[in-house]
Design a protein around this motif. Sequence first.
Motif, PDB file in Angstrom:
ATOM      1  N   ASN A 177       0.815  -1.218   0.000  1.00 58.79           N
ATOM      2  CA  ASN A 177       0.000   0.000   0.000  1.00 58.79           C
ATOM      3  C   ASN A 177       0.853   1.274   0.000  1.00 58.79           C
TER       4      ASN A 177
ATOM      5  N   ASP B 230       0.969   5.166  -5.524  1.00 60.29           N
ATOM      6  CA  ASP B 230      -0.274   5.817  -5.954  1.00 60.29           C
ATOM      7  C   ASP B 230      -0.662   5.449  -7.382  1.00 60.29           C
TER       8      ASP B 230
ATOM      9  N   LYS C  68      -1.741   1.496  -3.423  1.00 63.28           N
ATOM     10  CA  LYS C  68      -2.586   2.051  -2.362  1.00 63.28           C
ATOM     11  C   LYS C  68      -4.059   1.783  -2.682  1.00 63.28           C
TER      12      LYS C  68
ATOM     13  N   HIS D  79      -6.415   3.755  -3.005  1.00 65.99           N
ATOM     14  CA  HIS D  79      -6.939   4.742  -3.952  1.00 65.99           C
ATOM     15  C   HIS D  79      -6.157   4.750  -5.276  1.00 65.99           C
ATOM     16  N   GLY D  80      -5.199   3.837  -5.419  1.00 62.11           N
ATOM     17  CA  GLY D  80      -4.303   3.867  -6.568  1.00 62.11           C
ATOM     18  C   GLY D  80      -4.856   3.193  -7.810  1.00 62.11           C
TER      19      GLY D  80
ATOM     20  N   SER E 241      -7.733  -1.000 -10.832  1.00 57.86           N
ATOM     21  CA  SER E 241      -7.596  -0.456  -9.489  1.00 57.86           C
ATOM     22  C   SER E 241      -7.651  -1.588  -8.471  1.00 57.86           C
TER      23      SER E 241
ATOM     24  N   TRP F 137     -10.818   4.371  -6.137  1.00 62.43           N
ATOM     25  CA  TRP F 137      -9.652   4.931  -6.830  1.00 62.43           C
ATOM     26  C   TRP F 137      -9.873   6.420  -7.110  1.00 62.43           C
ATOM     27  N   GLN F 138      -8.753   7.175  -6.930  1.00 60.22           N
ATOM     28  CA  GLN F 138      -8.853   8.621  -7.077  1.00 60.22           C
ATOM     29  C   GLN F 138      -8.871   9.027  -8.552  1.00 60.22           C
TER      30      GLN F 138
ATOM     31  N   THR G 216      -3.371  11.130 -10.246  1.00 65.36           N
ATOM     32  CA  THR G 216      -2.547  11.454  -9.077  1.00 65.36           C
ATOM     33  C   THR G 216      -2.551  12.945  -8.825  1.00 65.36           C
TER      34      THR G 216
ATOM     35  N   GLN H 249       2.685  12.675  -5.106  1.00 60.38           N
ATOM     36  CA  GLN H 249       2.387  11.251  -4.989  1.00 60.38           C
ATOM     37  C   GLN H 249       3.376  10.427  -5.819  1.00 60.38           C
TER      38      GLN H 249
ATOM     39  N   ARG I 192       5.734  14.911  -9.393  1.00 61.89           N
ATOM     40  CA  ARG I 192       5.415  13.669  -8.687  1.00 61.89           C
ATOM     41  C   ARG I 192       6.721  12.952  -8.346  1.00 61.89           C
TER      42      ARG I 192
END
Length: 302
Positions: A53, A56, A97, A99-100, A164, A169-170, A254, A258, A279
């Motif tokens: 985790n 990103d 992660k 959210h990745g 994801s 996921w972001q 991202t 990140q 990044r």
Amino acid sequence: MTETAVEQFTEHQRKRGKRVSVVSPLDAPFFETERGSLILGDCLQTLKSLPANSVDLFVTSPPYDGQPKYGNGEKYERDWYRDFFMAVSAEILRTLKPHGSFVLNYRSKRRGAERGVLQYEMIFWLREQGFLFCEDFIWGKPSPPPGKFNRFLKDAVEYCFQFSKTNDWQFFPENCLSPARWDAKDRERRKKLAHNYVRANAPSGQGRKRVQAGPDMVRPSTLLHLEPEFSPNPVKHPARFPVELPSFFIKLLTQPGQLVVDPFGGTGTTGLAAERLDRRWLLVEIDPTYASIVPTRFENGR
């Protein structure tokens, strides 16, 4: 490292006034900046050393199947993907992660009279492994490389599959807005479409009110119009993508600061995109010849 790669890397470091010592890739990065590092070695072993985790975004393009031009004698047939690549993707899943995202750029080659289906098999394999299949993007090349393919046309399409780890996921489409195409002809066309009107109260009863054409900047589509990479290729890498490709996904998935990782780093394009966009990044590349060009690319900014 090969002798040529060592010489190129050593000369580059000397020009920068750096003290030179050739070390194992497990001891130190082959190349690094304040934001990231390039590791020369086996990506599976490097990924196993990362905490769970912790990443990103993964953006990568593994070797194309049946492609003998990488210079190491490996043709990367289906078994390589079913075994080694899936072992790599298991580590991607572990280190991603919640959210990745994991973006896979790939298109299988033709096999005689039939297009290969490995690209689709990989989607099912990754889903069985635990990934969620979020989206498929099409990379359309306006000027594909020339070629003669008998009954086939020039290959102008590649896929970028987004996976994801969870449903959370972001996603930052506001970082990728593109100009809207509201020309006069299009505005007239929109006036005639029923869905461009909403019900509205009027003194004489119910009426309709036209919806405006929209903002000047809008979300892009899943069709990415990007030229292939035509810049000089001194290390003769057979399958480079343009820096705009990883840049798009880095901005979409991202935020600054990140971590972006490419386990098949090649000539460093993903790292260069991440560096430009503030990044953190990590690249892994097993071929020292391809890795040797990365310091020069970062120095030149392209």
